[in-house]
Every structure is written in C-alpha cells, then in structure tokens.
Design an enzyme around this catalytic site. Structure first.
Site: not given
Length: 239
Positions: A114, A166
C-alpha cells in the site's frame, strides 16, 4: 518498589556506523510499521513515541547535507499508512533526488504494501526479497455501525450538526447514499493518484499487468519482479 516516569525523548539524531569502509558513505534509513504523521504510542501508552514522518524528514535532511553520503538505501518494512504521510514521503524522496542527484534504492523486507509501495516508487531502483509481500495498490476507508448494538441496550446517540454530512462516517448511524458517494469520490481521487504514480515511475509494468496490480492484491517478491513492480531480487546488502 519501582517508579516509572514517562518523559519525552529529546535525544538528537546520531549517526551509527554499521559497516566500516571508505570515506564515502551510504546512508541507511528505515521505514518501519504504520506510516502516519503523528506520534506513536510509547511504553504502556503513557508517553508518545516518535513521529515516523518527522523522523524520516530529519534523516533525509542529514543525508542531503552530508557531502560524504553518496547514496541512500531505504530499508522498508511497512504495511502502509495514511495517504498524506505516504504522499509526503514520496514527494520528499523525489525532491531529494532532484536536488542532490544522489541515488536512492528501496530495499523491501517482510512487507512493502500500500503506502509503503507508493513511496518506494520515488526511488531509482527497488530491490525485494523473494518472499517479501509487495503490492496492495489501492485505497481503503473503514467505518462501522454500532447503532443496532446501542438499541439493544437502550442507548441512543444524537448529533446536533451544522450540515447533513458533518457526522459522515459516524459509527452511531448507518451511512446514507450521499455519505457513501462523497467518501467513494475521495477514495477514487486518491486511487487515481496512486495509479498515476505507479505508471509514471514503473515503466516496466505492462498495461495488462497493471490491471491485475491495481485490484488491491498482494504479490510475493518473485511475482513482483516478474510483473515489473520491482527491479531485482536480493537482500539489504545487495541494495
């Protein structure tokens, strides 16, 4: 009785000679464990440890300023880390090579996956051990939902928020289609940058192999060599 007092480690970096040789030097810089721009937990979690990105930055700067350092070997043993930390190290290596013209060689140990493979693409050459775990090219974002568990014990979470997104990714509610679309958009953007970096720096990878490499799987070092993901097989001494 034993008194343990957690303190910050204020020790300055010190160069350690691993092998005596000529006046010229090869700087060995290690990248181990999870890569993130934050301090790791210290002993018993009481005292924060070193910041991997900060430590790497300081080591690379020392290698840049030392005229005796003629090359750098990156000893990489990491499953990856955050997107920003991996990308920052990639940019630092790229700028180091351009400004110093000192070669940088990546040496893969047990794992270089990764984000660790992401940053290794900035080096001049990559050497992997035949049994190294290489690849995992991609981006992942984890979230979980414990709303059902809270309901079973009679608990409920309420969020007062300024906008509908949010609390995106909150474990206290199920993700909405809009939540998933926004998060997927970010993942796709980061993934496209990852693929672009691999394509730009690893010209030895064919388009056919790139399709397989880009699905997130891992390979042995020997398989990675056959696919063009690394330049050669060998140990740290070979690098």
């Amino acid at each position: 009785s034993l008194l343990i007092t957690p303190v910050q480690n204020a020790t300055k970096l010190q160069e350690e000679t691993l092998e005596q040789g000529r006046d010229s030097k090869i700087a060995l810089i290690s990248l181990d464990g999870m890569l993130a721009n934050g301090k790791e937990g210290g002993m018993l979690g009481l005292s924060p440890g070193e910041n991997p990105l900060s430590l790497f930055t300081q080591q690379l700067q020392l290698a840049e300023k030392d005229p005796k350092v003629k090359a750098v070997v990156l000893r990489i043993n990491s499953p990856g880390g955050t997107v920003t930390c991996s990308d920052t190290i990639y940019e630092q290596i790229t700028r180091f090579r351009k400004s110093t013209h000192k070669p940088v060689v990546a040496s893969f140990q047990e794992v270089a996956a990764s984000g660790a493979y992401y940053l290794a693409c900035a080096s001049d050459r990559i050497v992997a051990q035949p049994t190294s775990v290489v690849g995992s090219v991609g981006v992942i974002f984890y979230t979980f939902n414990i709303e059902g568990t809270l309901n079973k014990i009679g608990a409920r979470s309420e969020a007062l928020k300024s906008g509908p997104l949010k609390d995106m990714g909150s474990p206290f509610r199920a993700a909405t289609p809009q939540d998933k679309a926004v998060m997927q958009g970010m993942i796709d953007e980061y993934y496209a940058r990852f693929l672009a970096i691999v394509n730009e720096n690893r010209k030895s990878i064919s388009p056919e192999s790139m399709k397989m490499i880009g699905d997130g799987r891992v390979f042995s070092g020997r398989q990675a060599k056959e696919l063009g993901m690394v330049d050669e097989l060998g140990l740290l001494d070979d690098a």
